[in-house]
Structure formats: C-alpha cells, structure tokens
Design an enzyme around this catalytic site. Structure first.
Site, PDB file in Angstrom:
ATOM      1  N   HIS A  71      11.660  46.906   0.972  1.00 40.84           N
ATOM      2  CA  HIS A  71      11.426  45.625   0.282  1.00 40.84           C
ATOM      3  C   HIS A  71      12.451  45.392  -0.829  1.00 40.84           C
ATOM      4  O   HIS A  71      12.117  44.862  -1.894  1.00 40.84           O
ATOM      5  CB  HIS A  71      10.013  45.566  -0.311  1.00 40.84           C
ATOM      6  CG  HIS A  71       8.909  45.607   0.710  1.00 40.84           C
ATOM      7  ND1 HIS A  71       8.313  44.479   1.210  1.00 40.84           N
ATOM      8  CD2 HIS A  71       8.307  46.641   1.342  1.00 40.84           C
ATOM      9  CE1 HIS A  71       7.372  44.824   2.078  1.00 40.84           C
ATOM     10  NE2 HIS A  71       7.358  46.127   2.185  1.00 40.84           N
ATOM     11  N   ASN A 144       1.443  42.089   3.134  1.00 38.57           N
ATOM     12  CA  ASN A 144       2.534  41.612   3.984  1.00 38.57           C
ATOM     13  C   ASN A 144       2.124  40.304   4.649  1.00 38.57           C
ATOM     14  O   ASN A 144       0.969  39.890   4.554  1.00 38.57           O
ATOM     15  CB  ASN A 144       2.844  42.640   5.079  1.00 38.57           C
ATOM     16  CG  ASN A 144       3.678  43.805   4.564  1.00 38.57           C
ATOM     17  OD1 ASN A 144       4.356  43.699   3.548  1.00 38.57           O
ATOM     18  ND2 ASN A 144       3.627  44.909   5.282  1.00 38.57           N
ATOM     19  N   TYR A 358       3.407  54.386  -4.631  1.00 38.68           N
ATOM     20  CA  TYR A 358       3.950  53.294  -5.455  1.00 38.68           C
ATOM     21  C   TYR A 358       4.261  53.740  -6.876  1.00 38.68           C
ATOM     22  O   TYR A 358       5.322  53.437  -7.413  1.00 38.68           O
ATOM     23  CB  TYR A 358       3.006  52.081  -5.419  1.00 38.68           C
ATOM     24  CG  TYR A 358       3.097  51.379  -4.080  1.00 38.68           C
ATOM     25  CD1 TYR A 358       2.545  51.956  -2.941  1.00 38.68           C
ATOM     26  CD2 TYR A 358       3.775  50.186  -3.929  1.00 38.68           C
ATOM     27  CE1 TYR A 358       2.647  51.357  -1.702  1.00 38.68           C
ATOM     28  CE2 TYR A 358       3.888  49.568  -2.691  1.00 38.68           C
ATOM     29  CZ  TYR A 358       3.318  50.159  -1.580  1.00 38.68           C
ATOM     30  OH  TYR A 358       3.438  49.568  -0.351  1.00 38.68           O
TER      31      TYR A 358
END
Ligand code: HDD
Length: 698
Positions: A71, A144, A358
């Site tokens: 991304h 998404n 993350y």
C-alpha cells in the site's frame, strides 16, 4: 463526552503557514541569503562553518522515510462520519451511539503492490483505510475495496506479498500481478481463488475512489454494555455507485495521467463534491455463528447479502484535502489493533496476524514508538499513561513518576472502570490443543469463487476472461499456466475453457463443480449511477456553433456534469460568439473523460475531422463503451471514427447504446433540451457494454 466537544477542532492545531514571515534556520535564526554557500573567496572552497548550508543539505538528505511495504501509493482526505442509526443495543462504541453524532475521520485510499511513484490505474486491490478520531479514542477500520483476501492465515502474508511484488532478479514488473511468481504462488495456494476472481474483475480497476466500495473483510465483533457480542462485517457503499474503467483504458491512463485517481479525489473535494459513503453492517448473532456453509472466521469468504442483508448505520463525507502530503497522507499510521470500547476482534487467523504487523510496521516506517503523537495520528481523546521517551518524543510529561501503582502522583493516571468507558477485551472461552493446522472448516476453496463467477453479467464475465488471458499470457513458464487452468477448472469449466483457448492450451476436464448458485448483489451491472461529477470532453474548434452548444452545456452542468471544452488550440474560439477553451486537446486524452461530446458548426467540425486527435477521442470513447454525443454537423466527426455498428441518423435524435446525436437542421430549444437529457442519461449509465465492441487498442 458531549457532541460539541471542542477538541474535535484540534485536528487543525499543527498547521503552520508562512505568510509574511522571514526565512529562518531550524533554530529560528533569520536567514538573509540562501542561494550561495559561504566560501573562502568568490571562487574558493565552501566553508564548514556555513551552518545554514549544512542544515539545509542534511535536512534534505534525510527527507525520505521507508515507503510502506505494501500500500505504498496512496491518497488521503479528511471528512466527517455521522451516525445515522444508533447501535447502542449491540455496541458500546460511542461514535455509533446517537443519530447525528459526528466524528472526524481521515481516510487513505491506496493501491497495494506498486511503489510510491507507480500509476494509479493498475489492476490491483485498493486499500480503504479509515481513522475515526472518536471521543473514546482512535478507531482504525483498515479495509480494502474487495470483501475477501488472498490467504487465510497471516503467516502466509510475506509469501503472498513476495510473490505479487516485482520479481527478485530484476524488480519487474512494477505494480502488476501479471507475472510468473504471482501465478506460481496462487496456483499452489488454492484458497486464493476467490480473491483472484475479484482481482481479475472490474473491481480491480475502479473509475474513482469515489465509486468504490470498501470492506472491513474480517468478521469483527460488536460488544454491548452488558458484554454481549454480535458478529459484524463492515461495508462502505459509495453514493455514486460502484463503477470501473476498462482495461485498455487503464493502461493508457497510466501514461496520460498516472495520478488519475489521486487527482480525481483531490479535484472532487476542491470543487465541493467530496465523496460520500454509507457505512453498512451485516450482523450475525453469536448463536448463529455456525449456521453458514463456510466459517465466519475465514477471510476468503463473504456473507452473501441475500443471506444477511446490509443495514446502513452511518454516512461518511470526505471534504478536506490534506495541506501537506508527507505530514498527513504519508505519516498516517493505521493499526488494525486500534479499536474502541464496543468493537472487538475475532479469531480470524489473518486478523490475528494483522494485530501484530501494523504496529511493527509503523515502528520501522516512522522511526520509533512516538508516531501516535504525529498530528494526523494524534487522538482527540486525551492520552495519559506511563509510556515514556524514545525517538521523537514531543510530550513533556510533568508527572514525577512513570509507573503504576504509585502514591507520589496520587495514583494517577488512575484506572478507569467500564462505566467510565474503559476498554475490556471480550470474554471468550477458548479450548484446544496447541497446534499448527488449518481448520477443516476453512477447506472449501472454490464454492465462493464459483458464486462470484456465476453472479457476473455477460460483459463482466468477458472482462474476467480477458483479464486472465492477459495476465497468464504474460506468464513465461507453461507449467504455471497449465496449473492455473486446472485451478480455474475447479471454479467453472466454461471460464477455464475460454481462458485456455486464449492461451492455446487444452481445456481441463469438466469437474461438474459449479453449484449454480449466485449472489446478484455482487454484480456491478445494476449499480446506481448519475451524471453528477462525471467528466465530459467537449470537442470544438474555430467556427463552433456556440448558440446550440451553450444551452446543452448549461443543462449538463445543472445536472452536475463537469464539461471541459477541448480544442486544437488553447485560448478562445471564434464562431457564434467567443467560446473559452478549457484545455488544448493535445494535453489531454479521451481516456481521461467519462464521455465525449462533439459540438456543431461547419468550420469547427471540418477542422476536427482533419485532426487525427479529435477522431481518436471519439473512436476511443466509443471503444471504451462511453457515451458519445454529437450536435448538428458534429455527427460528421462520428462518421469519421470507426464506430462499428452504431446506427447514426442525421435527421433526428438517436439514442442507441449511448450514442446520442441531434440533426444538423431544424432543432430549437426543445430538441436541444431533449438532446441534453438523453446525453445526461447515457452518461449516468456509465458504460454501454451492450455495444458488443471488441476493446482493442485504438
Ligand atoms: Fe494490510 C497496510 C489492508 C492483510 C500487513 N493493509 C495496509 C493498508 C491497508 C491494508 C488498507 C494501508 C493502510 C494505509 O493506507 O496506510 N491488509 C489490508 C486488508 C487485509 C490486509 C484489508 C486483509 C483483510 N496486511 C494484511 C496482513 C498483514 C498486513 C495479513 C500482515 C500479517 N498491511 C500490513 C502492513 C501495512 C499494511 C505491513 C503496510 C504499511 C502499513 O501496514 O502501515 O503492516
């Protein structure tokens, strides 16, 4: 926590302007000269004592941070989420507790595979990540534009990403899944088949971030004040409907405007037409968790809308562009583990891996543990804890202690109770052996891939076949192509046979696996559409019949269309009155518009007919199934272009497959209005695939 909490204004608190200010160093010392370095003599060596020179170069040398490992290319915007249906019975989440309650958000849209500078319109999944700055802390919904994922367990994520990224020896191809390692991986990992169908569909080439759905993908959990859980899937639904580009067009746009989606979002917001999305949920009571023929913890499965309908609970409007791309869009740090009281996780093994990844990724990307203090990441809720120090610490903690329990600081910060809004992890009973094994309930890899295929319209199916032929056509190793055909055979025999034919391979044996079920909600064929914010290229030249064009443009603009006059030269056009040119035709391309309209006027149309560029605008728009309109003599330009079987009439209104014309003579205000209405209607239908045109490069 009231609706008027003033802290919500704080999102603007770190913006710095320089208007009327002097240039300074980092230390605030004013600078009088920044064009020449300090040297010993006019032609002499540069001096190390030039602290301004050294600071300027050092800061420049350190400007880059690692791009996101996936991304990397994205675009962000601020906006507001408004709760429309309170969910208090099912969740404690404060931002969902009251109709009309507003929560500021920052959203970052992205592609997945390409690097930061790659083109926007590649075939790829799109990220749709939302940070809600709620009064009870930040909530990140990191989703998404496709409701499933390639793999079931996060331990496979590095394998998957390595396979789809450019290949190790030569770092090719950029931002594309059309290569050997990707198909080697997916053909050996059949759980990818459902997501592969989405990736080969038009969903992977969205017209705009404004016409794209978003999905939380995993099954999450709402938890109410009594501690009761309800399983939930999140959906973002765009107000403008879900619409896509066509493949040939995406490749041309990648050259003509690699920033196509980014620009579209930016311009829509600047012009006050920021995108809107409904937030909808699919809710499954925990008692019904096992009522489905798939596992709700399996992220490669959807819950068909026909089985569990969507319930709209809120609306999001994006209405402010960032001021500084790096500070905001690049430094925003989404973390799947950022949840607020009332929202919790499930044991989906992909989700569980994300809960680790993350934070880990932000630590390396943003250089340390204090990234939550960056303006775009900072919660509007107050932050008080004993975490201390580290790179980039901005807070000056004035407490004499940094531990719990303490008595020196009066026990503060003290613990909160549930009633005071504390987060408490959902209490769930877990039994089992420590084991490294995929659950048996995850092992149906094909049923929903087939469901997706069955749900497509004829043209959507054709696009999937074309996409697979293109992608596999780029795969060098024949055994990988063959293995893919075998896999596709498990999805649908007809699909596999058509792809095989395009590759010159033999069709697999009929597996008889197609269950025949479909979910109509998956098709884009019935998506709502409107002409609002769609872009029309209006072709004109000197001699344009502005008298007839004027009312048509006025009407289209009233419907919200964005009409730009393109001509062989910039400036103004002579004709019936003066017409201002928005852009020289050569600086743009047909693929950058949603439709093409040819203005009338004999001299204008003759000039356009002599211009290969104008003919190409029309021919390309037609091939890409876009509306094409012609006023008066403009019909002659359509005749110049290869429009296949479109029936053109020069003595009346023709509205066939999105080709709209108005005769050269005898048309007054009423006919012009009718023409504008018909063209607006054709534009609102987005594309006219019933033309049955083979999309081949023009
Ligand atoms: Fe991820 C970024 C969405 C699976 C690890 N992911 C990232 C972003 C989005 C998603 C939208 C960009 C956020 C932004 O704009 O900054 N990812 C998903 C979805 C997934 C998914 C919807 C499956 C349902 N991701 C996934 C897995 C892992 C990761 C299984 C690892 C185990 N994703 C990351 C990451 C990234 C990331 C490496 C890279 C940059 C970042 O986090 O901030 O941590």
């Amino acid at each position: 926590m009231s609706k008027e909490d003033p802290k919500l204004q704080d999102l603007n608190r770190d913006r710095v302007g320089h208007e009327g200010k002097e240039l300074t160093t980092d230390q605030g010392v004013r600078v009088e000269h920044t064009d020449d370095s300090l040297s010993a003599g006019e032609r002499g060596p540069t001096l190390i004592e030039d602290f301004h020179f050294r600071e300027k170069l050092t800061r420049f040398d350190h400007e880059r941070i690692p791009e996101r490992v996936v991304h990397a290319r994205g675009s962000g915007a601020y906006g507001t989420f408004t709760c429309t249906e309170p969910m208090t019975e099912l969740t404690r989440a404060h931002f969902l507790s009251e109709a009309g309650l507003e929560t500021p958000v920052f959203v970052r849209f992205s592609t997945v595979g390409g690097s930061r500078g790659s083109a926007d319109t590649v075939r790829d999944v799109r990220g749709f990540a939302t940070k809600f700055y709620t009064r009870a802390g930040n909530y990140d919904l990191v989703g998404n534009n496709m409701p499933v994922f390639f793999i079931q367990d996060g331990i496979k994520f590095p394998d998957f990403v390595h396979a789809v990224k450019p290949e190790p020896p030569n770092e090719m191809p950029q931002a594309s899944s059309a290569h050997d390692t990707f198909y080697d991986f997916v053909s050996l990992q059949p759980e990818t088949m459902h997501m592969l169908m989405w990736l080969m569909s038009d969903r992977a080439i969205p017209r705009s971030y404004r016409t794209m759905e978003g999905f939380g993908v995993h099954t999450y959990r709402f938890v109410n004040a009594a501690g009761k859980g309800t399983l939930v899937k999140f959906h973002w639904r765009p107000k403008l409907g879900t619409h896509s580009l066509v493949w040939d067009e995406t490749q041309k746009i990648a050259g003509a405007d690699p920033d196509f989606n980014r620009r579209d979002l930016w311009e829509a917001i600047e012009s006050g037409n920021g995108p809107e999305y409904d937030l909808a949920v699919q809710l499954v009571p925990e008692e019904r968790e096992h009522d489905f023929d798939f596992d709700l913890l399996d992220p490669t499965k959807i819950i068909p809308e026909e089985e569990v309908p969507l319930r709209v609970i809120g609306r999001m409007v994006l209405n402010r562009n960032p001021d500084n791309f790096f500070a905001e869009t690049e430094q925003v740090a989404f973390c799947v583990q950022n949840v607020v009281p009332g929202i919790d996780f499930t044991n989906d093994p992909l989700l569980q891996a994300r809960l680790f990844s993350y934070l880990d990724t932000q630590l390396i990307r943003l250089g340390g543990p204090n990234f939550a203090q960056l303006p775009v990441n900072r919660p509007v809720a107050e932050v008080h804890h004993h975490q201390r120090d580290g790179y980039g610490q901005h807070r000056i903690d004035i407490s004499p202690v940094s531990y719990h329990k303490n008595s020196i600081a009066g026990g503060c910060p003290h613990l909160a109770s549930i009633e005071e809004g504390a987060f408490r992890h959902y209490t769930e009973r877990v039994d089992g052996q420590v084991i490294r094994k995929r659950s048996e309930s995850f092992k149906d890899f094909y049923s929903q891939a087939t469901l997706f295929w069955n749900s497509m319209s004829d043209w959507e199916k054709q696009h999937i076949v074309d996409a697979l032929r293109f992608e596999l056509g780029k795969v060098e190793r024949e055994y990988i192509r063959e293995r893919m055909i075998e896999q596709l055979g498990h999805v649908d025999h007809g699909l596999a046979s058509q792809v095989a034919e395009g590759l010159g391979l033999s069709a697999p044996p009929e597996s008889g696996r197609n269950h025949g079920r479909s979910s109509p909600a998956l098709s884009q064929a019935t998506q709502p559409g409107s002409v609002a914010t769609r872009k029309v290229a209006v072709l004109a030249a000197d001699g344009v019949d502005a008298a007839k064009l004027g009312p048509v443009l006025e009407s289209l603009r009233e419907h919200g269309a964005v009409c730009e006059i393109l001509a062989p030269h910039a400036g103004t056009l002579n004709g019936t009155g003066e017409t201002k040119v928005d852009r020289a035709m050569q600086t743009m391309a047909s693929v950058l518009y949603d439709g093409v309209l040819v203005a009338g006027g004999r001299d204008s149309v003759d000039a356009l007919r002599r211009s290969g560029t104008a003919v190409r605008y029309v021919a390309e728009a037609y091939k890409h199934a876009k509306p094409v309109g012609a006023l008066g003599e403009g019909v002659d330009l359509l005749r110049e272009a290869p429009l296949n079987d479109a029936r053109l009439s020069d003595n009346g209104l023709v509205d066939e497959s999105g080709v709209v014309t108005l005769a050269a003579t005898g048309n007054g205000g009423r006919e012009l209005d009718q023409f504008a209405q018909a063209f607006a209607q054709a534009m609102s239908e987005h594309r006219h695939f019933d033309r049955n045109v083979q999309v081949v490069p023009a």
